[in-house]
Design an enzyme around this catalytic site. Structure first.
Site, mmCIF file in Angstrom:
data_model
loop_
_atom_site.group_PDB
_atom_site.id
_atom_site.type_symbol
_atom_site.label_atom_id
_atom_site.label_comp_id
_atom_site.label_asym_id
_atom_site.label_seq_id
_atom_site.Cartn_x
_atom_site.Cartn_y
_atom_site.Cartn_z
ATOM 1 N N ASP A 12 20.023 21.828 -25.794
ATOM 2 C CA ASP A 12 21.149 22.075 -24.850
ATOM 3 C C ASP A 12 22.193 22.689 -25.919
ATOM 4 O OD1 ASP A 12 22.630 22.571 -22.763
ATOM 5 O OD2 ASP A 12 23.772 20.712 -23.289
ATOM 6 N N SER A 13 23.024 23.546 -25.298
ATOM 7 C CA SER A 13 24.132 23.826 -26.104
ATOM 8 C C SER A 13 25.022 22.455 -26.511
ATOM 9 C CB SER A 13 25.051 24.638 -25.209
ATOM 10 O OG SER A 13 25.603 24.043 -24.424
ATOM 11 N N TYR A 44 28.075 27.640 -24.197
ATOM 12 C CA TYR A 44 27.389 28.985 -24.074
ATOM 13 C C TYR A 44 27.823 29.708 -22.791
ATOM 14 C CZ TYR A 44 23.939 27.858 -27.699
ATOM 15 O OH TYR A 44 23.017 27.553 -28.840
ATOM 16 N N CYS A 75 19.202 23.205 -20.170
ATOM 17 C CA CYS A 75 20.297 24.120 -20.381
ATOM 18 C C CYS A 75 20.236 25.213 -19.247
ATOM 19 C CB CYS A 75 20.691 24.587 -21.652
ATOM 20 S SG CYS A 75 22.222 25.639 -21.635
ATOM 21 N N THR A 77 22.134 27.727 -18.842
ATOM 22 C CA THR A 77 22.873 28.777 -19.218
ATOM 23 C C THR A 77 21.763 29.569 -19.857
ATOM 24 O OG1 THR A 77 24.993 27.909 -19.027
ATOM 25 C CG2 THR A 77 24.741 30.112 -20.289
ATOM 26 N N GLU A 160 32.801 18.052 -22.562
ATOM 27 C CA GLU A 160 32.703 18.012 -24.291
ATOM 28 C C GLU A 160 33.850 17.387 -24.632
ATOM 29 O OE1 GLU A 160 30.222 19.640 -26.459
ATOM 30 O OE2 GLU A 160 28.838 19.779 -24.640
ATOM 31 N N CYS A 194 24.255 23.116 -13.828
ATOM 32 C CA CYS A 194 24.637 22.892 -15.298
ATOM 33 C C CYS A 194 24.403 21.532 -15.541
ATOM 34 C CB CYS A 194 26.025 23.230 -15.427
ATOM 35 S SG CYS A 194 26.581 23.107 -17.018
ATOM 36 N N HIS A 196 25.378 19.700 -17.944
ATOM 37 C CA HIS A 196 26.591 18.912 -18.017
ATOM 38 C C HIS A 196 27.206 18.065 -16.751
ATOM 39 C CE1 HIS A 196 26.875 21.005 -22.061
ATOM 40 N NE2 HIS A 196 27.854 20.376 -22.458
HETATM 41 N N1 DGL Z 1 24.667 22.601 -20.032
HETATM 42 C C1 DGL Z 1 24.541 23.960 -20.096
HETATM 43 C C2 DGL Z 1 24.166 24.542 -18.759
HETATM 44 O O1 DGL Z 1 23.174 23.903 -18.084
HETATM 45 C C3 DGL Z 1 25.843 24.251 -20.743
HETATM 46 C C4 DGL Z 1 26.745 25.110 -20.660
HETATM 47 C C5 DGL Z 1 27.673 25.722 -21.639
HETATM 48 O O2 DGL Z 1 27.450 25.415 -22.627
HETATM 49 O O3 DGL Z 1 28.508 26.386 -21.327
HETATM 50 O O4 DGL Z 1 24.366 25.418 -18.267
#
Ligand code: DGL
Length: 275
Positions: A12-13, A44, A75, A77, A160, A194, A196
């Site tokens: 993941d990011s 991301y 992730c 994204t 974050e 997402c 997160h």
């Molecule tokens: N957890 C990511 C997602 O599911 C992260 C997004 C990000 O880094 O903006 O899209």
């Protein structure tokens, strides 16, 4: 085949993928996992296609070099912007036996089972929403479903930075949910698109009327991985099963360990990685 560790890579990011890993650990505890968070370059969600694709490919190659046979892009994204190209163009060149899977398809499969009104909302990053991956995937499986999307650019930074319980945090969570529901009052199912967002679940629930289904991805993606491994015994055999976990971050190890332990509800040790 040598008996060296061949873990399942989870990428993941940042911290969001831990919500997916958490469910992997519950449903597939015997497997070895390597988690990689690109915290130094997170989020991301507001980055271009090319950048997300480059970063994601770098992470996948890194995990392959650590002997992962299978990598899950935990992730949305990265799944939205990089998965298809990696699967179709890069994997055949890198190693046709390795696999990379994402989180969007399993979540979409769940939608059709839950919605009654056929009006579905998607909350996601700007990147995921602009990619239109959810409406396109949903259309393939359930053409009768209408999809309404809302991007929530502040939510990942709120997670974050652990600011989601603050007054400012509540403001943005409430605002995005209200925007979505105002645009279509018939929505009866919302995808948290997402990884997160499950960390915000208690806050999100405050603003979503009872009776609306919330699709949070961890459990669904874990179920889908379990099913994938059952259907692909050749891959399953290549994944080692000693219940081993390793954590890597591109950021400072101290802050990663501190936050990641909170998200996973257990202490962990991480290593720094530059690639
Ligand atoms: N957890 C990511 C997602 O599911 C992260 C997004 C990000 O880094 O903006 O899209």
């Amino acid at each position: 085949m040598s008996n060296k560790k061949r873990a399942i890579g989870v990428f993941d990011s940042g911290y969001g993928g831990l919500t997916i890993l958490n469910e992997f650990l519950k449903q597939l505890p015997e497997y070895d996992f390597i988690y990689l968070g690109d915290n130094a370059r997170s989020p991301y969600g507001t980055r271009s296609y090319d950048v997300v694709y480059d970063y994601t490919l770098q992470a996948v190659e890194q995990l392959f070099s650590m002997n992962c046979e299978l990598v899950i892009l935990a992730c949305n994204t990265a799944s939205a912007k990089a998965l298809r190209t990696i699967q179709q163009c890069d994997l055949p060149k890198i190693d046709a036996n390795k696999r990379v899977l994402g989180v969007i398809r399993p979540s979409v499969e769940e939608v059709g089972m839950l919605t009654i009104t056929n009006h579905v909302g998607v909350l996601g990053t700007v990147g995921t929403v602009r990619s239109n991956s959810y409406p396109l995937e949903i259309k393939k499986l359930f053409p009768e479903i209408k999809v309404i999307q809302e991007s929530c650019p502040m939510w990942v930074p709120l997670v974050e930075n652990n600011e989601f319980k603050s007054e400012g945090g509540q403001h943005f969570i409430k605002k995005n949910i209200e925007n979505l529901l105002k645009r279509d009052p018939k929505i009866d199912t919302i995808i948290l698109g997402c990884t997160h967002y499950p960390i915000l679940l208690d806050e999100i629930r405050k603003y979503i009327p009872l009776g609306i289904n919330l699709i949070s991805q961890g459990e669904i993606v874990a179920k889908s991985l379990k099913d994938y491994l059952r259907r692909h015994p050749e891959m399953d055999m290549r994944c080692t099963k000693n219940g081993d976990r390793e954590f890597y971050t591109t950021e400072f190890v101290d802050s990663f360990e501190d936050k990641a332990s909170r998200f996973l509800n257990k202490e962990l040790r991480a290593k720094h990685l530059d690639y």
